[in-house]
Design a protein around this motif. Structure first.
Motif, PDB file in Angstrom:
ATOM      1  N   ASP A 185      42.301  50.877  28.999  1.00  0.00           N
ATOM      2  CA  ASP A 185      42.383  51.666  30.227  1.00  0.00           C
ATOM      3  C   ASP A 185      41.252  51.233  31.153  1.00  0.00           C
ATOM      4  O   ASP A 185      40.069  51.303  30.798  1.00  0.00           O
ATOM      5  CB  ASP A 185      42.429  53.170  29.989  1.00  0.00           C
ATOM      6  N   ILE A 186      41.674  50.780  32.315  1.00  0.00           N
ATOM      7  CA  ILE A 186      40.759  50.055  33.187  1.00  0.00           C
ATOM      8  C   ILE A 186      40.742  50.670  34.574  1.00  0.00           C
ATOM      9  O   ILE A 186      41.781  51.047  35.107  1.00  0.00           O
ATOM     10  CB  ILE A 186      41.199  48.572  33.217  1.00  0.00           C
ATOM     11  N   GLY A 187      39.554  50.788  35.148  1.00  0.00           N
ATOM     12  CA  GLY A 187      39.388  51.250  36.505  1.00  0.00           C
ATOM     13  C   GLY A 187      38.714  52.607  36.573  1.00  0.00           C
ATOM     14  O   GLY A 187      38.634  53.311  35.574  1.00  0.00           O
ATOM     15  N   PRO A 188      38.198  52.997  37.758  1.00  0.00           N
ATOM     16  CA  PRO A 188      38.255  52.190  38.981  1.00  0.00           C
ATOM     17  C   PRO A 188      37.372  50.944  38.907  1.00  0.00           C
ATOM     18  O   PRO A 188      36.392  50.913  38.176  1.00  0.00           O
ATOM     19  CB  PRO A 188      37.746  53.160  40.064  1.00  0.00           C
ATOM     20  N   CYS A 189      37.780  49.928  39.713  1.00  0.00           N
ATOM     21  CA  CYS A 189      37.036  48.681  39.792  1.00  0.00           C
ATOM     22  C   CYS A 189      36.814  48.366  41.269  1.00  0.00           C
ATOM     23  O   CYS A 189      37.771  48.158  42.007  1.00  0.00           O
ATOM     24  CB  CYS A 189      37.798  47.530  39.153  1.00  0.00           C
ATOM     25  N   GLY A 190      35.585  48.373  41.686  1.00  0.00           N
ATOM     26  CA  GLY A 190      35.244  48.014  43.064  1.00  0.00           C
ATOM     27  C   GLY A 190      35.505  49.133  44.060  1.00  0.00           C
ATOM     28  O   GLY A 190      35.916  50.243  43.706  1.00  0.00           O
ATOM     29  N   SER A 191      35.265  48.789  45.312  1.00  0.00           N
ATOM     30  CA  SER A 191      35.473  49.710  46.428  1.00  0.00           C
ATOM     31  C   SER A 191      36.513  49.075  47.342  1.00  0.00           C
ATOM     32  O   SER A 191      36.610  47.850  47.415  1.00  0.00           O
ATOM     33  CB  SER A 191      34.153  49.888  47.172  1.00  0.00           C
ATOM     34  N   ASP A 192      37.296  49.907  48.051  1.00  0.00           N
ATOM     35  CA  ASP A 192      38.263  49.308  48.966  1.00  0.00           C
ATOM     36  C   ASP A 192      37.636  48.957  50.320  1.00  0.00           C
ATOM     37  O   ASP A 192      38.306  48.471  51.200  1.00  0.00           O
ATOM     38  CB  ASP A 192      39.520  50.170  49.129  1.00  0.00           C
ATOM     39  N   TYR A 193      36.342  49.176  50.460  1.00  0.00           N
ATOM     40  CA  TYR A 193      35.665  48.732  51.667  1.00  0.00           C
ATOM     41  C   TYR A 193      35.727  47.203  51.734  1.00  0.00           C
ATOM     42  O   TYR A 193      35.665  46.525  50.705  1.00  0.00           O
ATOM     43  CB  TYR A 193      34.206  49.214  51.660  1.00  0.00           C
ATOM     44  N   PHE A 194      35.875  46.676  52.946  1.00  0.00           N
ATOM     45  CA  PHE A 194      36.090  45.245  53.151  1.00  0.00           C
ATOM     46  C   PHE A 194      35.159  44.369  52.307  1.00  0.00           C
ATOM     47  O   PHE A 194      33.934  44.477  52.395  1.00  0.00           O
ATOM     48  CB  PHE A 194      35.909  44.913  54.641  1.00  0.00           C
ATOM     49  N   GLN A 195      35.763  43.553  51.464  1.00  0.00           N
ATOM     50  CA  GLN A 195      35.067  42.596  50.589  1.00  0.00           C
ATOM     51  C   GLN A 195      34.147  43.209  49.527  1.00  0.00           C
ATOM     52  O   GLN A 195      33.299  42.525  48.972  1.00  0.00           O
ATOM     53  CB  GLN A 195      34.324  41.555  51.420  1.00  0.00           C
ATOM     54  N   TYR A 196      34.321  44.501  49.286  1.00  0.00           N
ATOM     55  CA  TYR A 196      33.587  45.128  48.185  1.00  0.00           C
ATOM     56  C   TYR A 196      34.497  45.281  46.963  1.00  0.00           C
ATOM     57  O   TYR A 196      34.244  46.078  46.083  1.00  0.00           O
ATOM     58  CB  TYR A 196      33.057  46.504  48.612  1.00  0.00           C
ATOM     59  N   TRP A 197      35.581  44.477  46.929  1.00  0.00           N
ATOM     60  CA  TRP A 197      36.642  44.618  45.945  1.00  0.00           C
ATOM     61  C   TRP A 197      36.244  44.120  44.561  1.00  0.00           C
ATOM     62  O   TRP A 197      35.339  43.290  44.416  1.00  0.00           O
ATOM     63  CB  TRP A 197      37.863  43.801  46.416  1.00  0.00           C
ATOM     64  N   ALA A 198      36.976  44.587  43.557  1.00  0.00           N
ATOM     65  CA  ALA A 198      36.865  44.026  42.200  1.00  0.00           C
ATOM     66  C   ALA A 198      38.241  44.102  41.532  1.00  0.00           C
ATOM     67  O   ALA A 198      39.053  44.975  41.849  1.00  0.00           O
ATOM     68  CB  ALA A 198      35.825  44.782  41.377  1.00  0.00           C
ATOM     69  N   ASP A 199      38.488  43.161  40.606  1.00  0.00           N
ATOM     70  CA  ASP A 199      39.749  43.115  39.863  1.00  0.00           C
ATOM     71  C   ASP A 199      39.727  44.067  38.667  1.00  0.00           C
ATOM     72  O   ASP A 199      38.651  44.369  38.127  1.00  0.00           O
ATOM     73  CB  ASP A 199      39.977  41.711  39.264  1.00  0.00           C
ATOM     74  N   GLY A 200      40.932  44.433  38.230  1.00  0.00           N
ATOM     75  CA  GLY A 200      41.077  45.121  36.951  1.00  0.00           C
ATOM     76  C   GLY A 200      40.914  44.118  35.817  1.00  0.00           C
ATOM     77  O   GLY A 200      39.932  44.126  35.086  1.00  0.00           O
ATOM     78  N   VAL A 201      41.911  43.217  35.685  1.00  0.00           N
ATOM     79  CA  VAL A 201      41.851  42.141  34.690  1.00  0.00           C
ATOM     80  C   VAL A 201      41.955  40.817  35.437  1.00  0.00           C
ATOM     81  O   VAL A 201      42.857  40.642  36.263  1.00  0.00           O
ATOM     82  CB  VAL A 201      43.018  42.249  33.680  1.00  0.00           C
ATOM     83  N   SER A 202      41.061  39.878  35.160  1.00  0.00           N
ATOM     84  CA  SER A 202      41.092  38.545  35.758  1.00  0.00           C
ATOM     85  C   SER A 202      41.344  37.549  34.630  1.00  0.00           C
ATOM     86  O   SER A 202      40.443  37.234  33.856  1.00  0.00           O
ATOM     87  CB  SER A 202      39.756  38.225  36.443  1.00  0.00           C
ATOM     88  N   LEU A 203      42.603  37.097  34.547  1.00  0.00           N
ATOM     89  CA  LEU A 203      42.996  36.223  33.427  1.00  0.00           C
ATOM     90  C   LEU A 203      42.980  34.764  33.851  1.00  0.00           C
ATOM     91  O   LEU A 203      43.651  34.379  34.799  1.00  0.00           O
ATOM     92  CB  LEU A 203      44.407  36.591  32.940  1.00  0.00           C
ATOM     93  N   SER A 204      42.223  33.959  33.108  1.00  0.00           N
ATOM     94  CA  SER A 204      42.184  32.521  33.375  1.00  0.00           C
ATOM     95  C   SER A 204      42.130  31.770  32.045  1.00  0.00           C
ATOM     96  O   SER A 204      41.244  30.952  31.813  1.00  0.00           O
ATOM     97  CB  SER A 204      40.968  32.200  34.268  1.00  0.00           C
ATOM     98  N   CYS A 205      43.086  32.068  31.187  1.00  0.00           N
ATOM     99  CA  CYS A 205      43.084  31.542  29.810  1.00  0.00           C
ATOM    100  C   CYS A 205      44.534  31.275  29.407  1.00  0.00           C
ATOM    101  O   CYS A 205      45.401  32.125  29.624  1.00  0.00           O
ATOM    102  CB  CYS A 205      42.448  32.586  28.884  1.00  0.00           C
ATOM    103  N   ALA A 206      44.783  30.104  28.837  1.00  0.00           N
ATOM    104  CA  ALA A 206      46.159  29.708  28.508  1.00  0.00           C
ATOM    105  C   ALA A 206      46.718  30.497  27.324  1.00  0.00           C
ATOM    106  O   ALA A 206      45.966  31.063  26.517  1.00  0.00           O
ATOM    107  CB  ALA A 206      46.198  28.210  28.181  1.00  0.00           C
ATOM    108  N   ASN A 207      48.043  30.536  27.252  1.00  0.00           N
ATOM    109  CA  ASN A 207      48.762  31.073  26.075  1.00  0.00           C
ATOM    110  C   ASN A 207      48.270  32.456  25.658  1.00  0.00           C
ATOM    111  O   ASN A 207      48.144  32.755  24.468  1.00  0.00           O
ATOM    112  CB  ASN A 207      48.624  30.111  24.875  1.00  0.00           C
ATOM    113  N   SER A 208      47.963  33.293  26.647  1.00  0.00           N
ATOM    114  CA  SER A 208      47.393  34.611  26.350  1.00  0.00           C
ATOM    115  C   SER A 208      48.430  35.708  26.532  1.00  0.00           C
ATOM    116  O   SER A 208      49.488  35.487  27.123  1.00  0.00           O
ATOM    117  CB  SER A 208      46.182  34.860  27.253  1.00  0.00           C
ATOM    118  N   LEU A 209      48.101  36.886  26.029  1.00  0.00           N
ATOM    119  CA  LEU A 209      48.999  38.029  26.119  1.00  0.00           C
ATOM    120  C   LEU A 209      48.241  39.198  26.736  1.00  0.00           C
ATOM    121  O   LEU A 209      47.187  39.590  26.237  1.00  0.00           O
ATOM    122  CB  LEU A 209      49.489  38.397  24.703  1.00  0.00           C
ATOM    123  N   VAL A 210      48.772  39.724  27.842  1.00  0.00           N
ATOM    124  CA  VAL A 210      48.170  40.906  28.478  1.00  0.00           C
ATOM    125  C   VAL A 210      49.254  41.973  28.480  1.00  0.00           C
ATOM    126  O   VAL A 210      50.221  41.880  29.249  1.00  0.00           O
ATOM    127  CB  VAL A 210      47.712  40.593  29.921  1.00  0.00           C
TER     128      VAL A 210
END
Ligand code: NAG
Ligand code: NAG
Ligand code: NAG
Ligand code: NAG
Ligand code: NAG
Ligand code: NAG
Ligand code: NAG
Ligand code: NAG
Length: 297
Positions: A185-210
């Motif tokens: 269970d993820i969040g909140p992540c970041g602020s919605d103010y301009f460029q103060y954002w953050a991701d929930g899940v940032s996936l950059s890995c092969a053959n993975s399961l989310v």
């Protein structure tokens, strides 16, 4: 009577061996309480070696001043008894925010031998300053991946990262493979103010399961997928309730995978809420154009 039985000298060694086996068993199963500081927790991981489980205590809060680093294959950080509710042990990112050093990551699992590490049933509060929500330079609440395979993040709550992501699985030298991100269970992540954002899940890995993650109020992407060829992203619930989210699921960016999204499967996810795209700016505020699933660029 039992008490009066005198032990012969020859029975003593057996008795004391039994006692020490019992003591060792008790010590192994006890959780490490929050009187242990960050250096002490790290020492346990480092000296624990391959397969060591750092078992934290249910209901306790650990203020950590540096990231806890996995150091060996198949290590685990979890809460004793594996609760899934608010009694999960909580790590709070509590290190410095200074021009010299910014502490942003609670758990780091990208070492050379970090295959098959597990982060399970804990909570991570990134302690982003709610008055001044700009992200700090540095990694996400959780940073795993690198040249590793078989890593697992399961039943973890991650929120309010000081950095750009609640959970980042990094490509490293493009040898990252087979990460499992499940039931978090993820969040909140970041602020919605301009460029103060953050991701929930940032996936950059092969053959993975989310799968089966519940992501609420991420402000950049609920799930962003960078390349990650061969991965499957399914049955996640992503919603915007109090904060504007740029995209529910974003499959974006030529780098780092040189546009390789081959055999990536995204199916059966639920995305709720209204979303803005990235075309707001600091005077207009957030834009009103919707972007639920975004591809390319
Ligand atoms: C990993 O653990 C094994 C045995 O538990 C130990 O021999 C080895 O030195 C450890 N490796 C590192 C990098 O700590
Ligand atoms: C340990 O956790 C308890 C329960 O949350 C908290 O009250 C206490 O302040 C924590 N102790 C330390 C040293 O952080
Ligand atoms: C974990 O590794 C990071 C990055 O190398 C380092 O800055 C930090 O001090 C380490 N954490 C501990 C507890 O030693
Ligand atoms: C820490 O963050 C502040 C605020 O964003 C920044 O000005 C500073 O350069 C950062 N320090 C480091 C070492 O990145
Ligand atoms: C992928 O990782 C999971 C979880 O660590 C492991 O059980 C499985 O065997 C791995 N699959 C392959 C093909 O290595
Ligand atoms: C899909 O997600 C829903 C909602 O979280 C859950 O109830 C269901 O068990 C999941 N399905 C599978 C096959 O895991
Ligand atoms: C994309 O990635 C897959 C899996 O790693 C690989 O087999 C394929 O060759 C890559 N395609 C390109 C064009 O690099
Ligand atoms: C924001 O965009 C509007 C419309 O394009 C423009 O008039 C305004 O100058 C922009 N503001 C900034 C700070 O770039």
């Amino acid at each position: 009577m039992l008490n009066s039985v005198s032990r012969t000298p020859s029975s003593w060694p057996i008795y004391s061996i039994l006692c020490s086996i019992l003591a060792a068993t008790v010590v192994r199963s006890a959780c490490v309480d929050n009187s242990t500081d960050t250096a002490g927790l790290q020492k346990l991981l480092t000296e624990g070696g391959e397969g060591y489980t750092l078992s934290l205590c249910a209901g306790q809060v650990y203020s950590i001043t540096q990231s806890l680093n996995f150091t060996n294959t198949s290590q685990e950080i979890s809460t004793e008894g594996y609760p899934t509710d608010s009694t999960r042990a909580m790590l709070v990112v509590s290190g410095p925010k200074t021009p010299q050093v910014n502490h942003t990551t609670a758990v780091l699992g990208d070492c050379e031998n970090c295959d098959f590490i597990r982060i399970k049933n804990i909570m991570i509060d990134g302690d982003r300053d709610l008055q001044n929500m700009a992200p700090l330079p540095g990694g996400g609440n959780i940073e795993i991946g690198g040249a590793n395979q078989g890593q697992i993040v399961e039943n973890v709550r991650s929120f309010n990262p000081r950095g750009w992501s609640c959970l980042h699985i990094a490509e490293g030298p493009f040898a990252c493979s087979n990460a499992t991100i499940r039931g978090n269970d993820i969040g909140p992540c970041g602020s919605d103010y301009f460029q103060y954002w953050a991701d929930g899940v940032s996936l950059s890995c092969a053959n993975s399961l989310v799968e089966n993650n519940d992501i609420k109020d991420a402000t950049d992407a609920g799930i962003v997928i960078f390349g990650s060829p061969g991965s499957t992203v399914r049955n996640n619930t992503i919603s915007a309730t109090d904060r504007v989210m740029l995209g529910g699921i974003n499959m974006v960016d030529f780098d780092p995978w040189q546009g390789n999204f081959s055999n990536l499967l995204v199916e059966n996810n639920r995305i709720y809420g209204g979303f803005a795209d990235e075309y707001g700016n600091s005077s207009l505020g957030v834009a009103d154009q919707p972007a639920v699933i975004k591809l390319g660029k």
